[in-house]
Design an enzyme around this catalytic site. Sequence first.
Site, short mmCIF file in Angstrom:
data_model
loop_
_atom_site.label_atom_id
_atom_site.label_comp_id
_atom_site.label_asym_id
_atom_site.label_seq_id
_atom_site.Cartn_x
_atom_site.Cartn_y
_atom_site.Cartn_z
N CYS A 2 0.89 -1.48 0.15
CA CYS A 2 0.00 0.01 0.07
C CYS A 2 0.97 1.07 -0.04
O CYS A 2 1.99 1.09 0.46
CB CYS A 2 -0.98 0.15 1.19
SG CYS A 2 -2.01 -1.25 1.46
N ARG A 27 4.52 0.70 -6.52
CA ARG A 27 4.50 -0.28 -5.50
C ARG A 27 3.39 -1.46 -5.74
O ARG A 27 3.63 -2.49 -5.20
CB ARG A 27 4.14 0.44 -4.06
CG ARG A 27 5.03 1.36 -3.86
CD ARG A 27 4.59 2.20 -2.73
NE ARG A 27 4.54 1.71 -1.38
CZ ARG A 27 5.43 1.70 -0.43
NH1 ARG A 27 6.58 2.42 -0.81
NH2 ARG A 27 5.05 1.17 0.72
N TRP A 77 -3.13 -2.76 -1.55
CA TRP A 77 -2.71 -3.79 -1.95
C TRP A 77 -3.52 -4.89 -1.22
O TRP A 77 -2.97 -5.07 -0.14
CB TRP A 77 -1.21 -3.87 -2.24
CG TRP A 77 -0.74 -5.11 -2.81
CD1 TRP A 77 -0.36 -5.46 -4.25
CD2 TRP A 77 -0.06 -6.26 -2.39
NE1 TRP A 77 -0.10 -6.44 -4.39
CE2 TRP A 77 0.11 -6.96 -3.63
CE3 TRP A 77 -0.07 -6.83 -1.08
CZ2 TRP A 77 0.70 -8.37 -3.32
CZ3 TRP A 77 0.46 -8.06 -1.04
CH2 TRP A 77 0.91 -8.83 -2.00
N ASN A 101 -1.02 1.02 6.18
CA ASN A 101 -0.37 0.11 5.34
C ASN A 101 0.34 -0.73 6.27
O ASN A 101 1.20 -0.32 7.24
CB ASN A 101 1.03 1.06 4.41
CG ASN A 101 1.90 0.11 3.79
OD1 ASN A 101 1.60 -1.06 3.45
ND2 ASN A 101 3.23 0.65 3.74
N GLY A 102 0.23 -2.05 5.74
CA GLY A 102 0.82 -3.22 6.89
C GLY A 102 -0.33 -3.99 7.27
O GLY A 102 -1.47 -4.24 6.62
N GLU A 489 16.73 -16.00 -12.68
CA GLU A 489 16.26 -14.71 -12.61
C GLU A 489 15.54 -14.54 -13.98
O GLU A 489 14.75 -13.65 -14.03
CB GLU A 489 17.77 -13.76 -12.49
CG GLU A 489 17.23 -12.29 -12.78
CD GLU A 489 16.31 -11.73 -11.96
OE1 GLU A 489 15.86 -12.35 -10.96
OE2 GLU A 489 15.72 -10.48 -11.97
N LYS A 493 11.67 -13.23 -14.43
CA LYS A 493 11.15 -12.03 -14.96
C LYS A 493 10.14 -12.40 -15.90
O LYS A 493 9.23 -11.58 -15.95
CB LYS A 493 12.58 -11.36 -15.77
CG LYS A 493 13.54 -10.54 -15.18
CD LYS A 493 13.24 -9.36 -14.83
CE LYS A 493 12.78 -9.21 -13.11
NZ LYS A 493 13.56 -9.46 -12.20
N GLU A 496 7.00 -12.89 -14.05
CA GLU A 496 6.34 -11.77 -13.32
C GLU A 496 5.76 -10.65 -14.42
O GLU A 496 4.54 -10.26 -14.05
CB GLU A 496 7.53 -10.85 -12.97
CG GLU A 496 8.29 -11.18 -11.41
CD GLU A 496 9.08 -10.32 -11.18
OE1 GLU A 496 10.27 -10.06 -11.60
OE2 GLU A 496 8.78 -9.65 -10.04
N HIS A 512 16.94 -34.98 -14.35
CA HIS A 512 16.40 -35.61 -12.91
C HIS A 512 15.00 -35.33 -12.87
O HIS A 512 14.48 -35.25 -11.60
CB HIS A 512 17.33 -35.02 -11.69
CG HIS A 512 18.80 -35.46 -11.81
ND1 HIS A 512 19.15 -36.81 -11.51
CD2 HIS A 512 19.97 -34.50 -12.31
CE1 HIS A 512 20.62 -36.84 -11.82
NE2 HIS A 512 21.03 -35.70 -12.31
N LYS A 615 6.22 -3.55 -5.29
CA LYS A 615 7.59 -3.19 -5.60
C LYS A 615 8.23 -3.51 -4.09
O LYS A 615 9.43 -3.83 -3.97
CB LYS A 615 7.79 -1.99 -5.86
CG LYS A 615 9.39 -1.34 -6.10
CD LYS A 615 9.75 -1.94 -7.33
CE LYS A 615 11.25 -1.74 -7.65
NZ LYS A 615 11.84 -2.57 -8.49
O1 M6R Z 1 13.39 -5.16 -2.34
P1 M6R Z 1 13.75 -6.66 -2.25
O2 M6R Z 1 15.06 -6.64 -3.24
O3 M6R Z 1 14.19 -7.10 -0.89
O4 M6R Z 1 12.71 -7.41 -2.92
C1 M6R Z 1 12.54 -8.76 -3.03
C2 M6R Z 1 11.75 -9.48 -3.88
O5 M6R Z 1 10.30 -9.07 -3.50
C3 M6R Z 1 11.78 -8.84 -5.33
O6 M6R Z 1 13.27 -9.10 -5.73
C4 M6R Z 1 10.91 -9.38 -6.30
O7 M6R Z 1 11.34 -10.56 -6.51
C5 M6R Z 1 10.86 -8.52 -7.59
N1 M6R Z 1 9.64 -8.21 -8.03
C6 M6R Z 1 11.71 -9.19 -8.72
O8 M6R Z 1 11.63 -8.43 -9.75
#
Ligand code: M6R
Length: 620
Positions: A2, A27, A77, A101-102, A489, A493, A496, A512, A615
Amino acid sequence: MCGIVGYVGTRPAVDVLIRGLRRLEYRGYDSAGVAFFRGSRLEIRKAEGKLENVEKLLNSNLSSHGEATCGIGHTRWATHGKPTTQNAHPHQTGHVVLVHNGIIENYQEIKREIVAKGFHPKSETDSELFGFLVLQEMDRGANLTEAVRRSFAHVQGACSVVVMSEREPGVVVGVRNGSPLVAARDPLGGAILASDAQPLIEYTREVIFLEQGDMAVASRDGLRFFSLESGRELQRETATLDWSLEKLDKQGFAHYMLKEIHEQPTALVDTLNGLLDRVRTDPFPLAEQPGVKLLDSAREILIVACGTSWHAAQIGKYWIERWARVPVSVDLASEFRYRSPVVGPGTVVIGISQSGETADTLAVIRQMKEQRIPTLAVTNVRGSTLSREADAVFYTSAGPEIGVAATKTFTAQLFVLLLLSGYLSLRRGADSRAEIPAFFEQLVKVPHILADCLGSEAMTATRKAAAELVTSKGFFFIGRGYSFPVALEGALKLKEIAYIHAEGYAAGELKHGPIAMIDEGMTVVVLAPQDAWRDKTVSNLEEVKARGARIVGIGAASDSSLASLCHHWIPLPSITQGLDESLLPFLLTPILQLFSYEIATIKGTDVDKPRNLAKSVTVE
Ligand code: M6R
C-alpha cells in the site's frame, strides 16, 4: 504494498495527494482513494482499480475538493478482504478517517471487542478497525494525537497509519510502527507524509525518515515528532535526498522497465564510485567504512534475501567462494527465519534488498542482531529500514527503480558482491590474488561493455526470438555455474511481467525430472557462454533438442557449434571475448530482461505494474 500520502499546507491538497499516489503506483495496488477537508467536514472518494477511477470521481464534482488544503490518500494492495471499493481506503468511522499500510495481526480479537460494543465495521479490512479504537479514545477526551497513540497500544503487527478527524481539521497524524513513513516540511508552509520519499521530492529534498515507533503530527504550522511509547516530543534529523525528478521520468522509453534496463551501465558506474576510493590506484580499493571492518572479521558469510535479491546472493556465493575462499551460505529470508538455523561464531550476515523494506529480510537481520551476530545490508534505498537497522551498509547506487520487476538494482547488487569478492581475495591472501589486478582492470570496464551489449546485435536477435516464441506454452531457462542463478532470474522475469510459466534450472538437473516435460510446445533458453561449464551445458542441450523443444541459445559469437544446435541464436558481442567468466552474468542478464520485456509487451501486459505484485513487500 500500500502507498500512503498525507498533506496539509497551502497547496490544493487533492492535487498533492493524487500526484503523490502516482509516484507510489509502482508499488502495486488494486484500489485507491483520497479523503479531504471540505470546511470542517471530511469527504472521501475511493474506487476499485486504477487511480484514474478516483480522478474521474473527483472531476465529476470539482467544487467539492478545489479549496481543500488538507487530506490523505492511499493505494491499496489487498491483504484482508477483496480489492473492492468498500475495502479501499480511506476508511471513515464517525469523525475519524484513516489510511493504513501493513497488517494488524490481532484484528480478529479487536473486531470481536468492537462488535461486542455495538459498532459495525463496513469493510472486511483489518485497517478500518483502527478507526474505532481512535474514536473511542477521542470520546474519552483525548486529542487526535493522543488518541492515535493510545490506540496503538492495542495493535500487534507491523504497520503505518495516517489519521485525521473532523474534530481537529487541518491536523494529520502519522505513525510508523513497522511499515515505512517519510515526512517533509513544505517550503510553502505545512507538511507532507508518504510511504516513501518519491512523492516528497517534488516539493523538497529535505526529508525525515520516521524511526520505528515515531509519530509525526503535521499541521499548517509544520511538523512535530512524538514517541509512540511515551508521548514525549522528539527531535528528528533531516536527510538530504540526492534523487532528481528528472531521474524519475521515463525519458522517452515506452516503460520504466525498458529505461531501467538501459540505465544499467550508469547504475554500475555510480555503484562503483559510491564504494571505491578512486584516488587509490590499488585494485578493489573499498573506501573506508564500517562495513569493510565487519567483512574483515568474517570467517563465514551468510546471505539472506528474497526474489531477485536472492538470485544475486546465489551468484555472490559463487564469486566469494571462487575469489576469496570464504565459505558462503545463502538462504531465503522467509525460510531462514522460521527454522532453527545454526549460525556459528565468526559469521557475518548480509541482507540484500533493493527496497530495504522487505519484511522477511528485515526480520532475519533483527533476529541476528538479537543474537549479537554482525549484520550488513546491501540496499538501493538510503534511509530504508534495512539500511538503518543493519550494523553497516553497502549501497547500490542504481537510482530510483520504478518498474516493479527489478532490473538495474539486480545488476548493481551483483556489482557490490563482486567488489566485495575481489576485496576479500586480496585481504585474505587467497590463491587467486595474483589474478586480481588484471581482473579488476576488466571489472571497471564492465559498464562500458554492458553499454555496448545493449546496442548490439544481441539485442536485435533477442527481440526477434521473443516475437517468434510468444505463443510457447512454457519456458525452461538453463545454465551452469554463474549462469545458473542468471537462469533463475530470467525465468522469474518472464513469470512476473509476461505471466507465462517458466522455470530456471541448473542444466545438469534437467535429466533428474523436468526433462519429462520437454516437447515441441516448450522453449528452452540455454545460457552457454565461453566458460568452464560451456561443454557440459551444451551436452545437456543435446538431450533437450532430441525431445523436440525450441531452443534459444546465448553464447560467444564465435561458438558456431552451439549456434548450429539452436533455433534462435543470440551471440554475445565480440567485445566480451576474453572476459573473465565471473563477469559474464552482467552481459547475460540484460538479454534475459529484454527477452521477457519483449514478450510481455507483445502480450500487452502492464509491464511496469504487473498484476498481484508489489515493489516493496512489507508483509511476510
Ligand atoms: O526489495 P527486495 O529486493 O528485498 O525485494 C525482494 C523481492 O520481492 C523482489 O526481488 C521481487 O522478486 C521482484 N519483483 C523481482 O523483480
